[in-house]
Write a protein that holds these residues in place. Structure first.
Motif, PDB file in Angstrom:
ATOM      1  N   ASP A 188       0.846  10.302 -13.595  1.00  0.00           N
ATOM      2  CA  ASP A 188       0.613   9.648 -12.310  1.00  0.00           C
ATOM      3  C   ASP A 188       0.189  10.672 -11.262  1.00  0.00           C
ATOM      4  O   ASP A 188       0.540  11.856 -11.356  1.00  0.00           O
ATOM      5  CB  ASP A 188       1.874   8.941 -11.827  1.00  0.00           C
ATOM      6  N   GLU A 190       3.053  12.432  -5.596  1.00  0.00           N
ATOM      7  CA  GLU A 190       3.150  12.015  -4.200  1.00  0.00           C
ATOM      8  C   GLU A 190       2.730  13.113  -3.240  1.00  0.00           C
ATOM      9  O   GLU A 190       2.295  12.838  -2.116  1.00  0.00           O
ATOM     10  CB  GLU A 190       4.589  11.581  -3.877  1.00  0.00           C
ATOM     11  N   THR A 197       4.320   1.739   2.250  1.00  0.00           N
ATOM     12  CA  THR A 197       3.798   1.235   0.984  1.00  0.00           C
ATOM     13  C   THR A 197       5.007   0.713   0.206  1.00  0.00           C
ATOM     14  O   THR A 197       6.144   0.989   0.572  1.00  0.00           O
ATOM     15  CB  THR A 197       3.100   2.352   0.179  1.00  0.00           C
ATOM     16  N   LEU A 222       5.689   2.243  -6.420  1.00  0.00           N
ATOM     17  CA  LEU A 222       4.263   2.052  -6.673  1.00  0.00           C
ATOM     18  C   LEU A 222       3.755   3.227  -7.487  1.00  0.00           C
ATOM     19  O   LEU A 222       3.832   4.372  -7.051  1.00  0.00           O
ATOM     20  CB  LEU A 222       3.499   1.962  -5.356  1.00  0.00           C
ATOM     21  N   ARG A 223       3.303   2.940  -8.691  1.00  0.00           N
ATOM     22  CA  ARG A 223       2.699   3.991  -9.507  1.00  0.00           C
ATOM     23  C   ARG A 223       1.198   4.039  -9.247  1.00  0.00           C
ATOM     24  O   ARG A 223       0.539   3.003  -9.127  1.00  0.00           O
ATOM     25  CB  ARG A 223       2.952   3.734 -10.995  1.00  0.00           C
ATOM     26  N   VAL A 224       0.674   5.242  -9.156  1.00  0.00           N
ATOM     27  CA  VAL A 224      -0.761   5.447  -8.943  1.00  0.00           C
ATOM     28  C   VAL A 224      -1.266   6.319 -10.073  1.00  0.00           C
ATOM     29  O   VAL A 224      -0.823   7.459 -10.245  1.00  0.00           O
ATOM     30  CB  VAL A 224      -1.035   6.119  -7.582  1.00  0.00           C
ATOM     31  N   LYS A 260      -3.037   1.756  -0.091  1.00  0.00           N
ATOM     32  CA  LYS A 260      -2.463   1.708  -1.434  1.00  0.00           C
ATOM     33  C   LYS A 260      -1.532   0.509  -1.511  1.00  0.00           C
ATOM     34  O   LYS A 260      -0.565   0.407  -0.750  1.00  0.00           O
ATOM     35  CB  LYS A 260      -1.723   3.005  -1.758  1.00  0.00           C
ATOM     36  N   LYS A 269      -4.716  -2.575  -6.081  1.00  0.00           N
ATOM     37  CA  LYS A 269      -5.834  -1.835  -5.476  1.00  0.00           C
ATOM     38  C   LYS A 269      -6.451  -0.917  -6.523  1.00  0.00           C
ATOM     39  O   LYS A 269      -5.759  -0.169  -7.217  1.00  0.00           O
ATOM     40  CB  LYS A 269      -5.371  -1.013  -4.278  1.00  0.00           C
ATOM     41  N   GLU A 277      -8.809   4.747  -9.982  1.00  0.00           N
ATOM     42  CA  GLU A 277      -7.446   4.943  -9.509  1.00  0.00           C
ATOM     43  C   GLU A 277      -6.838   3.557  -9.322  1.00  0.00           C
ATOM     44  O   GLU A 277      -7.349   2.750  -8.549  1.00  0.00           O
ATOM     45  CB  GLU A 277      -7.425   5.703  -8.186  1.00  0.00           C
ATOM     46  N   CYS A 308      -3.355   1.130  -8.594  1.00  0.00           N
ATOM     47  CA  CYS A 308      -2.025   1.086  -8.005  1.00  0.00           C
ATOM     48  C   CYS A 308      -1.295  -0.161  -8.495  1.00  0.00           C
ATOM     49  O   CYS A 308      -1.790  -1.287  -8.305  1.00  0.00           O
ATOM     50  CB  CYS A 308      -2.114   1.036  -6.480  1.00  0.00           C
TER      51      CYS A 308
END
Length: 465
Positions: free
Chosen positions: A126, A129, A234, A238-240, A413, A417, A433, A435
């Motif tokens: 991921d 952050e 956010t 939430l994993r991105v 985000k 998305k 990318e 989310c």
């Protein structure tokens, strides 16, 4: 690891710009964007061990970046100003929001350091952050440009790399304008001149208005609280993650979608690579969200409208000329049909999105001006695409060679998305990318249709599985 703030300053255009003495009025879509987040994207470079016979110096890089930025702002002078609002309650409840190009100290320039390596940023599954700290204006909305800089460049020195993050007020320009600025700044930096560099594609600042309207355009509000609510959060979880699609994978997807479209006997003639990829992630994300089959779902694609207008606006038009093109069906229809069927829906939406649709939308807005609210454009059962793989992101060099990765910050985000970038190796490759909540991301990672098209890409520090 915490990012360490070293220094900051403000940069103004190197030369006086005559046009900057006048109020810089915003167009219809610009004003509608006052509630949106800043655009936050940046490039990660490998720190050179040496440059010719000279050792790399972060101090020299910073000085060169500041000089070239000052020259670039001569062409993009509104980015050195501040937003201003004038209210007029005598003629009804209304206000005028514009850019005062001479107000404020200029564009903000920050130098920071972080005791991490490029591998620390790129190797985790991921996006870490800490990448959010590579950008200024965390959580800010564009209306905050009344007291925040409209443009901030943040240069973060890693142990073996340099990240150049750019935060630009979205009310002044869209992605096309944003990367146009990057391109001119890169050209100016490479020229290493003390005076203005000839720019092949000068930004055009004359705002476009439909016949009979503006400038300026007044908003039917007198208090910012009437239409602006800051978004500073956010989802807690939430994993991105970034997924890579090689040019070969994209070509297979396009071929598959067109073959299935032909077999379905639809009237669609030609599915594009982008439509096939969008159909894939729409179907896959909705499947991962595990929604009821009767739930309505949308796929929204951020669309450049410059070439869709008649007569078209030039590519160099600096401002917002975009809309969120929406395609709608039910979860059941989307998942019970194949990739080609979903791609044909998207294709038809793109075909229908012409001059009349764009003008009708703007004329409706002008009759009843409003500010885009994120909750109206997003929901928990749809997907939304931002950015574009057509933007030339990897062509920007600042004496550091080609960037090894593109990353973005906090802005916009939310669940569902999708942000599209060109792949590092070019040739039509794409990075997405995405989310999602942890459970939905895990489901996406187990989705066979999706993961069968995701490519392994190994280039230096860049490993995406």
């Amino acid at each position: 690891q915490l990012l360490k703030h070293i220094s900051e300053c403000f940069i103004k255009p190197k030369y006086e710009v005559h046009e900057a003495k006048q109020p810089y009025y915003l167009g219809p879509v610009d004003l509608a964007m006052l509630f949106a987040h800043y655009i936050q994207q940046g490039l990660l470079f490998t720190k050179p061990s040496n440059l010719g016979d000279e050792q790399f110096s972060i101090h020299e890089l910073l000085q060169c970046l500041k000089k070239s930025l000052s020259l670039t702002l001569v062409h993009f002078y509104p980015l050195a100003g501040h937003l201003e609002t004038q209210t007029d309650e005598e003629e009804g409840q209304k206000c005028l929001v514009f850019v005062d190009c001479n107000k404020g100290p200029g564009a903000r320039f920050i130098h920071a350091t972080l005791d991490m390596t490029i591998s620390d940023i790129l190797l985790p599954t991921d996006v870490p952050e800490v990448v959010q700290s590579f950008f200024d204006h965390d959580g800010a909305v564009n209306y905050d440009g009344h007291y925040r800089s409209l443009l901030t460049i943040k240069v973060t020195e890693l142990l073996d790399g340099v990240f150049i993050g750019c935060s630009m007020n979205h009310a002044l320009g869209d992605g096309t304008s944003y990367w146009h600025f990057w391109n001119v700044w890169s050209e100016t930096h490479k020229a290493k001149l003390e005076e203005s560099v000839p720019v092949l594609r000068m930004p055009i600042h004359d705002r476009w208005f439909p016949d009979g309207y503006g400038p300026p355009i007044f908003l039917p509000f007198t208090q910012p609280d009437d239409f602006v609510v800051s978004l500073h959060e956010t989802p807690d979880q939430l994993r991105v993650r970034i997924f890579h699609f090689s040019s070969e994978s994209i070509a297979r997807l396009k071929s598959k979608a067109n073959e299935e479209t032909h077999n379905n006997n639809t009237t669609t003639r030609k599915i594009s690579s982008f439509q096939a990829l969008s159909a894939l992630y729409w179907r896959s994300i909705i499947r991962a969200l595990n929604l009821p089959h009767n739930q309505v779902t949308n796929c929204r694609l951020t669309t450049n409208n410059r070439h869709r207008l008649h007569p078209p606006l030039p590519k160099e038009y600096f401002g917002n000329c975009i809309s969120a093109l929406k395609t709608t069906t039910t979860v059941g229809e989307l998942l019970e049909h194949d990739l080609g069927w979903a791609a044909s829906l998207l294709h038809q939406s793109v075909i229908n999105h012409g001059d009349k649709v764009v003008r009708d939308f703007i004329n409706r807005w002008l009759k009843s001006p409003d500010i885009f609210k994120l909750e109206k454009l997003t929901d928990s059962y749809s997907v939304m695409m931002g950015s574009s793989p057509r933007f030339d992101m990897y062509g920007k060099e600042f004496g550091l060679g080609k960037a090894v990765a593109v990353r973005r910050g906090y802005a916009d985000k939310f669940v569902g998305k999708v942000t599209c970038y060109p792949g590092y190796e070019g040739g039509g490759s794409v990075d997405l990318e995405i989310c999602l909540t942890p459970d939905s991301m895990e489901a996406l990672e187990l989705d066979q249709e999706f993961m069968d098209n995701v490519s392994l890409f190994l280039k230096g520090y860049r490993i995406i599985e």
